[in-house]
Enzyme design. Structure first.
Site, PDB file in Angstrom:
ATOM      1  N   HIS A  75      64.669  54.490  18.005  1.00  0.00           N
ATOM      2  CA  HIS A  75      63.963  55.724  17.650  1.00  0.00           C
ATOM      3  C   HIS A  75      63.669  56.555  18.888  1.00  0.00           C
ATOM      4  CE1 HIS A  75      63.653  54.555  13.473  1.00  0.00           C
ATOM      5  NE2 HIS A  75      63.272  53.351  13.871  1.00  0.00           N
ATOM      6  N   CYS A 135      38.595  47.466  46.550  1.00  0.00           N
ATOM      7  CA  CYS A 135      38.105  47.361  47.924  1.00  0.00           C
ATOM      8  C   CYS A 135      37.350  46.055  48.088  1.00  0.00           C
ATOM      9  CB  CYS A 135      37.185  48.505  48.336  1.00  0.00           C
ATOM     10  SG  CYS A 135      37.906  50.118  48.111  1.00  0.00           S
ATOM     11  N   TRP A 177      41.215  50.211  48.778  1.00  0.00           N
ATOM     12  CA  TRP A 177      42.163  50.706  47.774  1.00  0.00           C
ATOM     13  C   TRP A 177      41.657  52.098  47.430  1.00  0.00           C
ATOM     14  CZ3 TRP A 177      42.141  52.548  42.740  1.00  0.00           C
ATOM     15  CH2 TRP A 177      43.367  52.570  42.070  1.00  0.00           C
ATOM     16  N   ASN A 213      32.097  49.255  48.153  1.00  0.00           N
ATOM     17  CA  ASN A 213      33.052  48.944  47.077  1.00  0.00           C
ATOM     18  C   ASN A 213      32.465  49.516  45.794  1.00  0.00           C
ATOM     19  OD1 ASN A 213      33.645  45.968  45.121  1.00  0.00           O
ATOM     20  ND2 ASN A 213      34.888  47.786  45.232  1.00  0.00           N
ATOM     21  N   GLY A 214      33.240  50.369  45.121  1.00  0.00           N
ATOM     22  CA  GLY A 214      32.742  50.972  43.885  1.00  0.00           C
ATOM     23  C   GLY A 214      33.120  52.438  43.849  1.00  0.00           C
ATOM     24  N   LYS A 246      55.589  42.490  34.964  1.00  0.00           N
ATOM     25  CA  LYS A 246      55.818  41.730  36.204  1.00  0.00           C
ATOM     26  C   LYS A 246      56.918  42.406  37.008  1.00  0.00           C
ATOM     27  CE  LYS A 246      53.074  39.722  36.689  1.00  0.00           C
ATOM     28  NZ  LYS A 246      52.041  39.866  35.807  1.00  0.00           N
ATOM     29  N   GLU A 268      54.792  41.465  29.074  1.00  0.00           N
ATOM     30  CA  GLU A 268      54.344  40.884  30.348  1.00  0.00           C
ATOM     31  C   GLU A 268      55.520  40.730  31.323  1.00  0.00           C
ATOM     32  OE1 GLU A 268      51.668  40.514  31.756  1.00  0.00           O
ATOM     33  OE2 GLU A 268      51.918  38.974  33.283  1.00  0.00           O
ATOM     34  N   LYS A 272      44.210  43.675  43.141  1.00  0.00           N
ATOM     35  CA  LYS A 272      44.065  42.594  42.177  1.00  0.00           C
ATOM     36  C   LYS A 272      42.819  42.736  41.318  1.00  0.00           C
ATOM     37  CE  LYS A 272      45.025  37.865  41.515  1.00  0.00           C
ATOM     38  NZ  LYS A 272      46.109  38.236  40.592  1.00  0.00           N
ATOM     39  N   ARG A 302      42.143  42.811  47.268  1.00  0.00           N
ATOM     40  CA  ARG A 302      41.360  43.804  46.528  1.00  0.00           C
ATOM     41  C   ARG A 302      41.761  45.233  46.887  1.00  0.00           C
ATOM     42  NH1 ARG A 302      36.656  41.342  44.480  1.00  0.00           N
ATOM     43  NH2 ARG A 302      35.702  43.366  44.253  1.00  0.00           N
ATOM     44  N   GLU A 334      55.877  45.983  38.419  1.00  0.00           N
ATOM     45  CA  GLU A 334      54.804  46.050  39.421  1.00  0.00           C
ATOM     46  C   GLU A 334      55.242  45.511  40.778  1.00  0.00           C
ATOM     47  OE1 GLU A 334      51.123  44.009  38.343  1.00  0.00           O
ATOM     48  OE2 GLU A 334      52.215  42.332  37.499  1.00  0.00           O
TER      49      GLU A 334
HETATM   50  C1  G6P Z   1      45.003  44.299  37.752  1.00  0.00           C
HETATM   51  C2  G6P Z   1      45.848  43.115  38.162  1.00  0.00           C
HETATM   52  C3  G6P Z   1      46.467  42.467  36.929  1.00  0.00           C
HETATM   53  C4  G6P Z   1      45.395  42.078  35.932  1.00  0.00           C
HETATM   54  C5  G6P Z   1      44.484  43.267  35.588  1.00  0.00           C
HETATM   55  C6  G6P Z   1      43.249  42.805  34.852  1.00  0.00           C
HETATM   56  O1  G6P Z   1      45.788  45.321  37.251  1.00  0.00           O
HETATM   57  O2  G6P Z   1      46.856  43.516  39.068  1.00  0.00           O
HETATM   58  O3  G6P Z   1      47.171  41.317  37.314  1.00  0.00           O
HETATM   59  O4  G6P Z   1      45.981  41.606  34.768  1.00  0.00           O
HETATM   60  O5  G6P Z   1      44.026  43.905  36.783  1.00  0.00           O
HETATM   61  O6  G6P Z   1      42.465  42.036  35.727  1.00  0.00           O
HETATM   62  P1  G6P Z   1      41.547  40.842  35.285  1.00  0.00           P
HETATM   63  O7  G6P Z   1      40.976  40.331  36.576  1.00  0.00           O
HETATM   64  O8  G6P Z   1      40.488  41.443  34.407  1.00  0.00           O
HETATM   65  O9  G6P Z   1      42.368  39.840  34.586  1.00  0.00           O
END
Ligand code: G6P
Length: 590
Positions: free
Chosen positions: A488, A2, A74, A98-99, A469, A465, A585, A28, A472
């Site tokens: 396995h 948020c 969020w 936020n929190g 990507k 990774e 994010k 956010r 997501e």
């Molecule tokens: C969220 C984001 C990711 C990120 C992760 C950790 O899931 O969508 O892209 O890698 O948080 O966030 P940070 O800000 O700690 O890298």
């Protein structure tokens, strides 16, 4: 998660400004949003499920006001709908949050006994009721705000309005909040980029700070020690620079960022990076992609620097039993510098007196401030929810740290060859980014239900990774396996045409991975091979050939095609690439 924003100004154009700032916080959380503002001495609240643009349709922009708070959500407590959207109002209190409040259910029961009736499922409405009750008892708003921390368990950054009061109030604990300072206006915001259209002057608020803004700002209990920062980055926030999405723009920024970091640190033979050879235990901790960079680093440190490293997911690390010695260090990786689980680990490690190093993008973020030492990624604000440039910047710093150890241990006698390589790295990256063949491959696979990734050691870490990507932003189910492990169990999912993306850059075990590729081919897989090796097999359906570079730089190169493949698959599926569903994010809740 948020985002919150609040503005108190001497001008009357605050609605427009508040919503503009809110747009910068949308990364956010973006399932609903709302605003509260002073409208002829009365507080008016408008909230709406959906994007901020949906909220804006309901707003009368001609209304003049100098005081507003707003929120982009969020969902944590209660699903995304108009009722659960912030601001929440109870009695004389209207607030955005936020929190997450962990004792909300207990507080709610107590407040219900006092005849508070709740409309929403949120913990935030409970804070509003609690604060209203406390103000009624103390008849003193500041006293009630001071006492709030003794009642609330959890994290919060709050922007608060009271009826019949034209001041803006804010408090915070364990959720980020800054105070922005302009000549005519004061801002409270979840992060600095939110206010940059108006001012670059800000104060980072600390836990338990209480802010009151009337004609000026007051921070209780201690104002004198708060430093005023000036944000000086030249990165543009709004502008996609002609790219269709922020993600594509940020992918294209990578050559410049990586080249800058490599040249900056190699120029002085890595002298400006910390000496890690003095530690016998190195733990690297992060979440999501940041955890994936820790896994890449582990293989680099171990294979090329003879240094044992353990990589951990922060949400596990904070609850598991950790063993430290007198020469342990913990490295924390985070783009935002605010991720709740990572920050909790930082605090635990600090409490135990273990040295900590942050590798963080956001300047003055909590993790950056609280670790003993920080290396900034210098990647500029990252807007797309799926990280690209912060991930490769993290890998770059970690690779340089591994390289430094290697150099200090004499495993590498000079840095000349890598210095020579970096002159070409920018061109190599630009060339890879501009390869149009990803679209061709994306067209082959974008309608599949499942896509698998395999690789060994560092290639496995990179593949994780790539798979993240893809899933997501395109919502296609994807799994990653160490190449030898797929058989396995998971190989049972391979059917005719199942895409299997294999990463082969680690030259010591090429043949084994080729055998695994052949195994899945025998079961109908469509094999896409990402490699820097000169290899062929009848089992390969498509080869993405990347150049061979220094082993320390290899992971940076290898992820690029996977980022772009994910991007084009999502684009072909018509997905909301910069704001994928259910994500945010900055993950500031556990
Ligand atoms: C969220 C984001 C990711 C990120 C992760 C950790 O899931 O969508 O892209 O890698 O948080 O966030 P940070 O800000 O700690 O890298």
């Amino acid at each position: 998660m948020c985002g919150i924003i609040g503005i108190k100004s001497s001008d009357n154009d605050v609605i427009k400004k508040t919503l503009n700032c809110l747009h910068h916080l949308e990364y956010r959380g973006y399932d609903s949003s709302g605003i509260a503002y002073l409208d002829h001495d009365k507080i008016k609240i408008i909230k709406k499920k959906g994007r901020i643009s949906d909220l804006e349709e309901k707003i009368d922009f001609s209304c003049e006001t100098n005081l507003a708070i707003a929120h982009t959500r969020w969902a944590t407590n209660g699903k995304a709908n108009d009722t659960n959207a912030h601001p929440h109002h109870m009695g004389q209190v209207t607030l955005v949050h936020n929190g997450i409040i962990e004792n909300a259910a207990i507080l709610k029961k107590e407040l219900e006994k006092k005849n508070y009736h709740f409309k929403s499922d949120t913990d935030t409405e409970v804070i509003a009721a609690l604060l209203d009750d406390m103000v009624n008892q103390t008849h003193d708003k500041m006293e009630a705000l001071k006492e709030l921390k003794t009642k609330l368990v959890g994290s919060y950054a709050l922007g608060i309005l009271f009826d019949n009061d034209d001041a803006l109030y804010a408090v915070k604990k364990d959720s980020p909040l800054i105070l922005g300072l302009d000549t005519n206006s004061y801002f409270i915001a979840s992060d600095v980029p939110a206010i940059l259209d108006y001012t670059n002057k800000y104060i980072v608020l600390e836990d338990n700070d209480i802010v009151k803004i009337d004609t000026t700002y007051h921070i209780y209990p201690e104002q004198a020690s708060r430093k005023i920062h000036h944000f000086t980055s030249s990165y543009s926030l709004d502008d996609k620079d002609g790219f269709a999405h922020y993600m594509l723009k940020e992918i294209n920024e990578q050559p410049g960022i990586i080249y800058h970091l490599l040249s900056k640190y190699l120029k002085n033979d890595l002298i400006d990076l910390p000496d890690l050879t003095i530690y016998q235990q190195i733990d690297i901790v992060g979440c999501g992609s940041a955890y994936h960079t820790a896994l890449v680093a582990k293989t680099l440190f171990e294979e090329y620097s003879d240094t044992k490293v353990s990589a951990y997911v922060a949400s596990e690390y904070r609850y598991q039993k950790n063993f430290y010695s007198s020469n342990s260090i913990v490295i924390f990786i985070s783009q935002s510098g605010e991720t709740a689980d990572t920050l909790a680990c930082v605090r635990q490690v600090k409490e135990k007196g273990i040295p900590s190093l942050a590798i963080v993008n956001t300047i003055s973020s909590s993790i950056a401030r609280e670790c003993d030492n920080v290396i900034y990624l210098e990647a500029g604000p990252e807007i797309a929810v799926a990280t690209t440039k912060a991930y490769t910047a993290q890998i770059t710093i970690l690779s340089l740290l591994a390289l430094k150890i290697s150099y200090q241990k004499g495993l590498i006698t000079n840095l000349d060859s890598i210095k020579k390589d970096i002159r070409h790295i920018k061109e190599v990256l630009i060339h890879l980014i501009n390869d149009i063949n990803y679209i061709k491959i994306a067209k082959k696979i974008y309608q599949r239900r499942d896509i698998f990734f395999i690789g060994r050691l560092i290639d496995y870490a990179i593949a994780l990774e790539g798979s993240l990507k893809l899933k997501e932003i395109s919502y296609i189910h994807s799994e990653t396996y160490p190449a030898g492990e797929l058989k396995h169990g998971t190989i049972s999912l391979i059917e005719d045409g199942s895409p299997v993306i294999s990463v082969i850059t680690y030259d010591k075990i090429i043949d084994k991975t080729i055998s695994n590729i052949e195994e899945v081919k025998a079961r109908g897989a469509y094999n896409i091979v990402l490699t820097n090796q000169n290899i062929t097999s009848k089992a390969f359906d498509y080869v993405i050939q990347i150049p061979k570079v220094n082993a320390f730089l290899n992971p940076i190169i290898t992820i690029i095609p996977l980022q772009l493949l994910a991007y084009y698959v999502a684009r072909l599926n018509g997905c909301d690439i910069d704001k994928p569903r259910n994500l945010a994010k900055s993950v500031t809740v556990e």
